[in-house]
Write an enzyme that holds these catalytic residues in place. Structure first.
Site, PDB file in Angstrom:
ATOM      1  N   THR A 131       0.857  -1.182   0.000  1.00 43.53           N
ATOM      2  CA  THR A 131       0.000   0.000   0.000  1.00 43.53           C
ATOM      3  C   THR A 131       0.890   1.228   0.000  1.00 43.53           C
ATOM      4  OG1 THR A 131      -1.571   1.273   1.364  1.00 43.53           O
ATOM      5  CG2 THR A 131      -0.061  -0.158   2.526  1.00 43.53           C
ATOM      6  N   CYS A 157      -0.245   4.680  -6.210  1.00 44.34           N
ATOM      7  CA  CYS A 157      -1.270   3.790  -5.670  1.00 44.34           C
ATOM      8  C   CYS A 157      -1.255   2.541  -6.552  1.00 44.34           C
ATOM      9  CB  CYS A 157      -2.633   4.481  -5.721  1.00 44.34           C
ATOM     10  SG  CYS A 157      -3.978   3.523  -5.023  1.00 44.34           S
TER      11      CYS A 157
END
Length: 229
Positions: free
Chosen positions: A83, A196
């Site tokens: 992440t 991302c």
């Protein structure tokens, strides 16, 4: 070969990319039936996003630190957070274990420096674009980092959480993101960081002339370098 520890589930689409690309990478490097040694712990993304909405970052840090400790007990030699946004609590996670955390921002900063970048653009979630925890770490000894104008943040965040984390890749969203990348190019960016994991499902180098730095891909390659050293 060292054992790679993964903290995933943020989202499961992100975990899937990490797992797939680590396996493909070992296969490409070693051939035959080779595969990586992995320990994976996934968290409940809904629980974390509710805590994120309430800005309860200490609780998020505790949840991810507990997951990291479990991965360490299972035999991992080093750790990756699958992440970008939740690297906000990376220091808390790193302090909870005795194995190294391979920090995504350090990997990206090194890649940009190696490519001779003086200024790059970063696109990701609202938290990652607004909060300096990730961008500042890249800039420390690396290139200057710029982000889109604030008017773009909400729709980009909605595209990530409303479409991409569910595996929905929408052409209209791709076109809008590519237009945004062009704006950042006009603002002086020499490259764009896909900050991302899910954005790598949407945008490829073929979509823009601006050099693309896919952060997850870079993270995976750095993990393979370390595991196979």
């Amino acid at each position: 070969m060292q054992t790679i520890g993964l903290i995933g589930g943020m989202s499961w689409e992100s975990s899937l990319v990490y797992y797939r690309d680590l396996n493909l990478g070992v296969q490409q490097r070693l051939g035959g039936l080779s595969s990586p040694k992995l320990v994976l712990s996934t968290v409940d993304f809904a629980e974390l996003t509710h805590l994120e909405d309430d800005e309860k970052w200490d609780q998020i840090g505790t949840l991810l630190a507990d997951a990291a400790a479990g991965v360490e007990r299972a035999g991992a030699d080093f750790l990756l957070l699958c992440t970008t946004t939740f690297h906000k609590v990376a220091d808390q996670v790193a302090d909870a274990v005795d194995i190294p955390l391979l920090h995504l921002a350090d990997v990206v900063s090194d890649a940009c420096t190696a490519a001779g970048m003086d200024k790059v653009a970063f696109i990701g979630t609202t938290v990652a674009m607004n909060d300096p925890f990730f961008i500042s770490r890249i800039s420390d000894g690396g290139p200057e980092v710029i982000v889109p104008d604030a008017r773009h943040h909400e729709w980009l965040n909605d595209a990530i959480y409303g479409e991409l984390v569910h595996g929905r890749v929408v052409d209209r969203t791709r076109r809008r993101v590519v237009d945004l990348i062009d704006e950042l190019w006009d603002a002086g960016a020499g490259g764009v960081l896909l900050g991302c994991t899910e954005l790598e499902l949407l945008v490829r180098q073929a979509d823009t002339e601006l050099p693309v730095f896919p952060c997850t891909t870079l993270h995976v390659q750095a993990a393979l370098d370390r595991a196979l050293a």
